[in-house]
Design an enzyme around this catalytic site. Structure first.
Site, PDB file in Angstrom:
ATOM      1  N   CYS A 163       5.768  -6.516  -7.961  1.00 32.74           N
ATOM      2  CA  CYS A 163       4.634  -6.974  -7.191  1.00 32.74           C
ATOM      3  C   CYS A 163       3.693  -7.913  -7.548  1.00 32.74           C
ATOM      4  O   CYS A 163       2.834  -8.507  -6.919  1.00 32.74           O
ATOM      5  CB  CYS A 163       3.828  -5.603  -6.745  1.00 32.74           C
ATOM      6  SG  CYS A 163       4.644  -4.097  -6.079  1.00 32.74           S
ATOM      7  N   HIS A 184      -5.534  -6.967  -6.992  1.00 31.95           N
ATOM      8  CA  HIS A 184      -4.307  -6.268  -6.541  1.00 31.95           C
ATOM      9  C   HIS A 184      -4.609  -5.003  -5.751  1.00 31.95           C
ATOM     10  O   HIS A 184      -3.989  -4.931  -4.615  1.00 31.95           O
ATOM     11  CB  HIS A 184      -3.734  -6.154  -7.910  1.00 31.95           C
ATOM     12  CG  HIS A 184      -2.260  -5.446  -7.594  1.00 31.95           C
ATOM     13  ND1 HIS A 184      -1.364  -6.285  -6.681  1.00 31.95           N
ATOM     14  CD2 HIS A 184      -1.398  -4.595  -7.971  1.00 31.95           C
ATOM     15  CE1 HIS A 184      -0.039  -5.723  -6.581  1.00 31.95           C
ATOM     16  NE2 HIS A 184      -0.283  -4.545  -7.430  1.00 31.95           N
ATOM     17  N   GLU A 201      -7.258  -1.700 -13.014  1.00 38.33           N
ATOM     18  CA  GLU A 201      -7.586  -2.885 -12.938  1.00 38.33           C
ATOM     19  C   GLU A 201      -9.320  -3.083 -12.695  1.00 38.33           C
ATOM     20  O   GLU A 201      -9.638  -4.317 -13.290  1.00 38.33           O
ATOM     21  CB  GLU A 201      -6.887  -3.481 -11.311  1.00 38.33           C
ATOM     22  CG  GLU A 201      -7.380  -4.885 -11.072  1.00 38.33           C
ATOM     23  CD  GLU A 201      -6.642  -5.227  -9.760  1.00 38.33           C
ATOM     24  OE1 GLU A 201      -6.811  -6.369  -9.213  1.00 38.33           O
ATOM     25  OE2 GLU A 201      -6.421  -4.189  -8.743  1.00 38.33           O
ATOM     26  N   LYS A 218      -5.382  -5.281   1.026  1.00 36.61           N
ATOM     27  CA  LYS A 218      -4.379  -4.216   1.355  1.00 36.61           C
ATOM     28  C   LYS A 218      -5.094  -3.231   2.167  1.00 36.61           C
ATOM     29  O   LYS A 218      -3.953  -2.392   2.497  1.00 36.61           O
ATOM     30  CB  LYS A 218      -3.754  -3.915  -0.075  1.00 36.61           C
ATOM     31  CG  LYS A 218      -3.011  -4.738  -1.010  1.00 36.61           C
ATOM     32  CD  LYS A 218      -2.403  -4.064  -2.110  1.00 36.61           C
ATOM     33  CE  LYS A 218      -1.496  -5.185  -2.794  1.00 36.61           C
ATOM     34  NZ  LYS A 218      -2.143  -6.384  -3.487  1.00 36.61           N
ATOM     35  N   HIS A 221       0.571  -2.645   1.380  1.00 41.41           N
ATOM     36  CA  HIS A 221       0.995  -3.194   0.150  1.00 41.41           C
ATOM     37  C   HIS A 221       2.299  -3.919   0.483  1.00 41.41           C
ATOM     38  O   HIS A 221       3.333  -3.055   0.535  1.00 41.41           O
ATOM     39  CB  HIS A 221       1.273  -2.242  -0.959  1.00 41.41           C
ATOM     40  CG  HIS A 221       1.473  -2.979  -2.322  1.00 41.41           C
ATOM     41  ND1 HIS A 221       1.623  -4.260  -2.504  1.00 41.41           N
ATOM     42  CD2 HIS A 221       1.636  -2.185  -3.555  1.00 41.41           C
ATOM     43  CE1 HIS A 221       2.046  -4.541  -3.789  1.00 41.41           C
ATOM     44  NE2 HIS A 221       1.959  -3.293  -4.385  1.00 41.41           N
ATOM     45  N   PHE A 279       5.352  -3.380 -11.277  1.00 38.74           N
ATOM     46  CA  PHE A 279       6.143  -2.460 -12.009  1.00 38.74           C
ATOM     47  C   PHE A 279       7.003  -3.248 -13.300  1.00 38.74           C
ATOM     48  O   PHE A 279       7.372  -4.243 -13.129  1.00 38.74           O
ATOM     49  CB  PHE A 279       7.129  -1.692 -11.252  1.00 38.74           C
ATOM     50  CG  PHE A 279       6.635  -0.551 -10.162  1.00 38.74           C
ATOM     51  CD1 PHE A 279       5.492  -0.074 -10.534  1.00 38.74           C
ATOM     52  CD2 PHE A 279       7.774  -0.175  -9.406  1.00 38.74           C
ATOM     53  CE1 PHE A 279       5.128   0.777  -9.660  1.00 38.74           C
ATOM     54  CE2 PHE A 279       6.970   0.857  -8.306  1.00 38.74           C
ATOM     55  CZ  PHE A 279       5.736   1.095  -8.671  1.00 38.74           C
TER      56      PHE A 279
END
Length: 410
Positions: free
Chosen positions: A165, A305, A316, A334, A339, A398
């Site tokens: 991502c 993010h 985060e 988002k 996402h 990931f």
């Protein structure tokens, strides 16, 4: 000995095909509205996680022609059309430019998984002789750059970045570095993803990554909210045109923002979970700021993010708090777009550039009660007027991939 500063790189064109619509202004209007695009998705079944954010009104036959569209998986279809839009937005003409000096760097993580899943069914039910000969080129992740390069005649370096991502952000940083090195004069960068296949979504659900608010799907994506329970997957393509600033000035191009900083780190912690203390992401944020020759106090806004998962948002926010405390405005778009996986960083970089252009920070949709563990200044519900000379766009993926870009007003 005098050290020459690398040339400044600017964004001169943006192409967006996202759940928020097509084009710069349609996307920006929807993001500022804080109205989510998430909806129940019957193609995924009736499970509590069966929802998505899809690109509306996209007709590949009309865009690419009936003779070509069926040969290209949807993730590459979106990228080709968004790249055309970005080139047009930049005031360039791919029919007359020197294609050997044009690079293509695009992020993707899951390739043409919908095609692969369909052909696996053909193989199982009807045998190997009926599997499509186009399976491999339709599935391969690198083909998103290949198809775009073919479509616009880009004969310079082309590649796909695959940092999950963070892929779209990695692509922007890589394209910037190609321009600085002199390897190209124009870099077509960004990301594309359309991985809303039943098997992929089931896998994400089994990991616990997806929200299970299908009955209230329009509020399911709720970054930094105390009741967040996972993300809503989306498809999208976001393409940026990068040029050296001197070249853009010479042709009187419109410039959205300068890409002043880029950095990447790895968590080296877990295959899917972020480091709980956010230390590696903190390092990436600080390194991007240094690369831009800025200080923490120069950053007025951060496009986070902000996936709406319990683990990511907490880690985060800790990373951002370590750098900025609660002084800097933060939001996650988002909540509106969902996402978009490998495309997320690219479309969020575009939104960050627009925030700089308009001195307006977009809100975080569906943020009703901020998690007390999130000790940062998160913008909710409505946009915030703000003098934004410099901003960050933050991505994580990931495998522990972190990527951050710094953008500045010109």
């Amino acid at each position: 000995m005098t050290t020459l500063r690398p040339p400044s790189v600017v964004i001169t064109g943006i192409g967006l095909l996202t759940p928020a619509g097509r084009g710069v202004e349609a996307n920006w209007e929807r993001v500022l509205s804080a109205v989510s695009t998430s909806a129940a998705d019957p193609t995924l079944g009736e499970a509590a996680w069966a929802m998505s954010c899809t690109v509306p009104h996209f007709d590949p036959r009309r865009e690419l022609g009936p003779g070509k569209s069926w040969k290209v998986d949807r993730f590459a279809q979106l990228a080709v059309v968004a790249a055309r839009d970005a080139v047009l937005d930049a005031g360039l003409d791919h029919k007359t430019w020197d294609g050997a000096r044009v690079a293509v760097v695009l992020g993707n993580s899951l390739g043409g998984c919908t095609t692969y899943e369909a052909q696996q069914t053909v193989h199982a039910d009807e045998g190997a002789d009926l599997v499509s000969p186009l399976l491999v080129p339709m599935w391969m992740p690198n083909m998103v750059a290949g198809y775009v390069a073919i479509d616009i005649g880009a004969r310079g370096p082309s590649m796909v970045t695959a940092t999950a991502c963070a892929s779209g952000t990695t692509a922007i940083g890589t394209g910037r570095d190609l321009l600085r090195s002199g390897a190209c004069d124009i870099a077509v960068v960004g990301g594309a993803e359309s991985a809303l296949s039943p098997t992929i979504m089931a896998g994400l659900a089994r990991m616990g990554a997806l929200s299970t608010r299908r009955d209230g799907s329009d509020t399911a994506s709720r970054p930094f909210d105390i009741s967040r329970d996972g993300f809503v997957a989306a498809e999208a393509a976001g393409i940026l045109i990068l040029e050296r600033q001197n070249d853009a000035v010479a042709r009187h191009a419109r410039m959205y923002a300068a890409v002043t900083g880029y950095a990447a780190t790895s968590d080296a912690h877990h295959v899917t979970a972020p480091r709980p203390d956010g230390a590696s992401l903190t390092a990436a944020v600080r390194a991007a700021i240094r690369d831009a020759e800025l200080t923490e106090n120069d950053i007025a806004y951060v496009n986070a993010h902000g996936t709406s998962t319990p683990l990511n948002d907490k880690a985060e926010s800790q990373a951002l708090h370590q750098v900025f405390g609660d002084r800097t405005a933060v939001s996650s778009t988002k909540g509106v777009t969902g996402h978009a996986l490998a495309a997320a960083g690219a479309i969020e970089a575009a939104f960050t550039a627009l925030a700089i252009r308009d001195n307006t920070a977009p809100p975080t949709a569906n943020l009703d009660i901020q998690d007390p563990a999130v000790e940062i200044d998160v913008i909710s519900k409505t946009p915030r007027s703000l003098a934004i000379d410099s901003a960050l766009s933050v991505s994580a993926g990931f495998g522990g991939h972190n990527a951050v870009i710094a953008l500045s007003a010109i």
